[in-house]
Design an enzyme around this catalytic site. Structure first.
Site, mmCIF file in Angstrom:
data_model
loop_
_atom_site.group_PDB
_atom_site.id
_atom_site.type_symbol
_atom_site.label_atom_id
_atom_site.label_comp_id
_atom_site.label_asym_id
_atom_site.label_seq_id
_atom_site.Cartn_x
_atom_site.Cartn_y
_atom_site.Cartn_z
ATOM 1 N N HIS A 48 0.769 -1.159 0.016
ATOM 2 C CA HIS A 48 -0.056 0.025 -0.111
ATOM 3 C C HIS A 48 0.851 1.423 0.250
ATOM 4 O O HIS A 48 0.444 2.375 -0.705
ATOM 5 C CB HIS A 48 -0.765 -0.289 1.287
ATOM 6 C CG HIS A 48 -1.878 1.175 1.187
ATOM 7 N ND1 HIS A 48 -1.557 2.216 2.438
ATOM 8 C CD2 HIS A 48 -2.670 1.523 0.704
ATOM 9 C CE1 HIS A 48 -2.544 3.141 2.221
ATOM 10 N NE2 HIS A 48 -3.251 2.727 1.365
ATOM 11 N N GLU A 51 2.168 1.702 -3.449
ATOM 12 C CA GLU A 51 1.181 2.569 -4.196
ATOM 13 C C GLU A 51 0.902 4.045 -3.996
ATOM 14 O O GLU A 51 0.777 4.776 -5.036
ATOM 15 C CB GLU A 51 -0.324 1.739 -3.837
ATOM 16 C CG GLU A 51 -1.688 2.276 -4.331
ATOM 17 C CD GLU A 51 -2.654 2.506 -3.254
ATOM 18 O OE1 GLU A 51 -3.196 3.598 -3.503
ATOM 19 O OE2 GLU A 51 -2.986 1.704 -2.822
ATOM 20 N N HIS A 52 0.993 4.350 -2.787
ATOM 21 C CA HIS A 52 1.181 6.107 -2.458
ATOM 22 C C HIS A 52 2.376 6.663 -3.300
ATOM 23 O O HIS A 52 2.133 7.817 -3.618
ATOM 24 C CB HIS A 52 0.880 6.337 -1.187
ATOM 25 C CG HIS A 52 -0.366 5.906 -0.672
ATOM 26 N ND1 HIS A 52 -0.854 7.220 0.088
ATOM 27 C CD2 HIS A 52 -1.420 5.268 -0.382
ATOM 28 C CE1 HIS A 52 -2.233 6.822 0.639
ATOM 29 N NE2 HIS A 52 -2.289 5.448 0.344
ATOM 30 N N GLU A 121 4.734 10.794 3.479
ATOM 31 C CA GLU A 121 3.637 9.808 2.808
ATOM 32 C C GLU A 121 3.340 8.855 4.376
ATOM 33 O O GLU A 121 2.240 8.315 4.625
ATOM 34 C CB GLU A 121 4.070 8.741 1.957
ATOM 35 C CG GLU A 121 2.985 8.255 1.336
ATOM 36 C CD GLU A 121 2.029 9.579 0.799
ATOM 37 O OE1 GLU A 121 0.665 9.247 0.876
ATOM 38 O OE2 GLU A 121 2.315 10.351 0.244
ATOM 39 N N GLU A 128 -4.538 7.756 7.660
ATOM 40 C CA GLU A 128 -5.585 7.051 6.995
ATOM 41 C C GLU A 128 -5.835 6.005 8.120
ATOM 42 O O GLU A 128 -6.987 5.409 8.009
ATOM 43 C CB GLU A 128 -4.926 6.525 5.702
ATOM 44 C CG GLU A 128 -5.768 5.624 4.724
ATOM 45 C CD GLU A 128 -5.246 5.275 3.449
ATOM 46 O OE1 GLU A 128 -5.894 4.623 2.730
ATOM 47 O OE2 GLU A 128 -3.879 5.761 3.186
#
Length: 192
Positions: A48, A51-52, A121, A128
């Site tokens: 994940h 992906e960011h 990030e 998140e």
């Protein structure tokens, strides 16, 4: 299907094209057969995280160039990660299909993962995780997977944890990519 074409390149990358003559829109995406099921307790959340961070710069494009490349022509660029796969995709008018594929290939194969962006990030993903934890209707599924797949990577949270995300670094990212972003695990899908 009659309008479906499947090609395997010499390097093993598969291309699936479904021709849709009545549409002016093309949807395309790279699907990588790698997700949170391929992680371990040390790098949980790395699929994940990648992906960011693929959107943070490549060898030939800065972050803002990546984000604007498709949006400037009215298209959409996005990504998602599941337990089974990671997908980078774009939708645009058909005359911009080559632009979309070029950009997707660039972020999939040439991302540079700048250290400064990695640190930023981490904070985004930790937020998140907090938002996700505050949503019981979402987090109950992860609780179920954790219970069902106890001590197995399928039970890990796709986002990672508050312990594993801060420990992610460029080396862990590159190690995961080296192990899982091989040609035989990549599929380029084009519909339009």
């Amino acid at each position: 299907m009659e309008n479906q074409h499947i090609i395997t390149l010499g390097n093993g990358v598969r291309i699936v094209h479904l021709q849709v003559k009545h549409s002016e829109i093309v949807h395309c995406g790279f699907m990588i057969n790698a997700g949170s099921r391929d992680e371990n307790t040390e790098n949980n959340g790395v699929a994940h995280f990648i992906e960011h961070t693929v959107f943070k710069g490549t060898e030939k494009r800065k972050s803002h160039h990546i984000l604007r490349r498709i949006e400037n022509v009215g298209g959409e660029l996005n990504a998602y990660t599941t337990r089974e796969k990671t997908c980078y995709y774009a939708s645009s008018l058909k005359q911009y299909a080559a632009r979309s594929v070029d950009l997707l290939a660039d972020i999939t194969f040439n991302s540079i993962f700048p250290e400064k962006e990695i640190e930023k990030e981490k904070k985004v993903i930790l937020e998140e995780i907090d938002m996700y934890d505050d949503s019981p209707e979402e987090s109950i599924y992860d609780e179920f997977y954790t219970y069902l797949f106890k001590d197995h990577s399928l039970g890990y949270n796709i986002l990672g944890t508050k312990k594993t995300v801060p420990a992610l670094n460029r080396m862990k990212i590159l190690d995961f990519i080296g192990a899982h972003y091989s040609a035989d695990k990549l599929l380029l899908s084009i519909v339009g």
